[in-house]
Design an enzyme around this catalytic site. Structure first.
Site, PDB file in Angstrom:
ATOM      1  N   TYR A  41     -10.448  16.116  -5.444  1.00 41.33           N
ATOM      2  CA  TYR A  41      -9.568  15.513  -6.447  1.00 41.33           C
ATOM      3  C   TYR A  41      -8.722  16.569  -7.137  1.00 41.33           C
ATOM      4  O   TYR A  41      -7.507  16.380  -7.335  1.00 41.33           O
ATOM      5  CB  TYR A  41     -10.402  14.746  -7.469  1.00 41.33           C
ATOM      6  N   ASP A  69       0.878  -1.177   0.000  1.00 44.48           N
ATOM      7  CA  ASP A  69       0.000   0.000   0.000  1.00 44.48           C
ATOM      8  C   ASP A  69       0.914   1.225   0.000  1.00 44.48           C
ATOM      9  O   ASP A  69       1.773   1.376   0.877  1.00 44.48           O
ATOM     10  CB  ASP A  69      -0.872  -0.034   1.254  1.00 44.48           C
TER      11      ASP A  69
END
Length: 226
Positions: A148, A54
């Site tokens: 975003y 990750d």
């Protein structure tokens, strides 16, 4: 055999990057969060190497760097990213999600580059690619999705800073926008398919020169405004 490392290669654009580079005869090193995603990558052939990591897990990135110590990486593609909640109206911002998007889209690429810069410097091509978005362009911002947008604008700033920091080591760092692509993130309404977008970006990456460091390209080779 040249080597590319792609983060977040289990699906979408990352998987297509792995697929196209493997088909072109590259050694492909990938990272995925879920071991199940590795099965699909394994089907691409023996040239594809899979690491479970990750990108927000600093110890996992440190282990990756240790596993790859001394291995040249010609192209490092910081592809792993998330969008976060879409279409949130003003006044209802999900700040916890915003923090997570920034961890994945901004802090993680920086950590990956810091961990693997020696590998890139030891290679022949010495290229680092930040997977950005046209939505990260401040000049083109017409509103919407501040979570975003802000993460990709911040990523562009990270890329620009790294370009200056690593220039003395001969490393070229660019941000690249894939366009609006039919993926889980982009949705079915997107006009581009992943294979077309990735083929375009691979062409842009292949043509990079040291003088291009710090630039922000679109998948078709045109330049995005900051």
């Amino acid at each position: 055999m040249p080597t590319v490392l792609i983060t977040g290669a289990g699906r979408g654009l990352g998987f297509e990057f792995a697929k196209q580079y493997a088909a072109d005869g590259w050694k492909v090193i990938t990272t995925v969060r879920d071991p199940k995603a590795g099965a699909r990558l394994s089907a691409l052939g023996k040239a594809v190497e899979i690491h479970i990591a990750d990108v927000t897990d600093r110890p996992a990135i440190a282990r990756l760097a240790k596993d790859l110590k001394g291995a040249p990486i010609d192209i490092l593609i910081c592809n792993a990213g998330i969008y976060g909640p879409k279409g949130q109206p003003f006044g209802q911002t999900d700040y916890a999600s915003w923090e997570q998007v920034m961890r994945v889209n901004v802090l993680a690429p920086m950590a990956v580059v810091e961990a693997l810069a020696d590998n890139v410097a030891a290679s022949t091509q010495k290229r680092i690619v930040m997977m950005s978005s046209s939505l990260g362009s401040i000049a083109r911002n017409d509103g919407g999705d501040p979570i975003y947008r802000s993460s990709k604008a911040a990523l562009n700033q990270v890329g620009k800073t790294l370009a200056a920091e690593l220039k003395g080591r001969g490393i070229t760092v660019v941000s690249v926008s894939p366009g609006w692509v039919k993926t889980d993130m982009g949705g079915e309404a997107a006009p581009l398919t992943a294979d077309v977008s990735i083929a375009g970006m691979c062409k842009v990456i292949a043509g990079l020169k040291p003088k291009d460091t710090g630039r922000f390209f679109h998948y078709d080779g045109t330049e995005n405004p900051w």
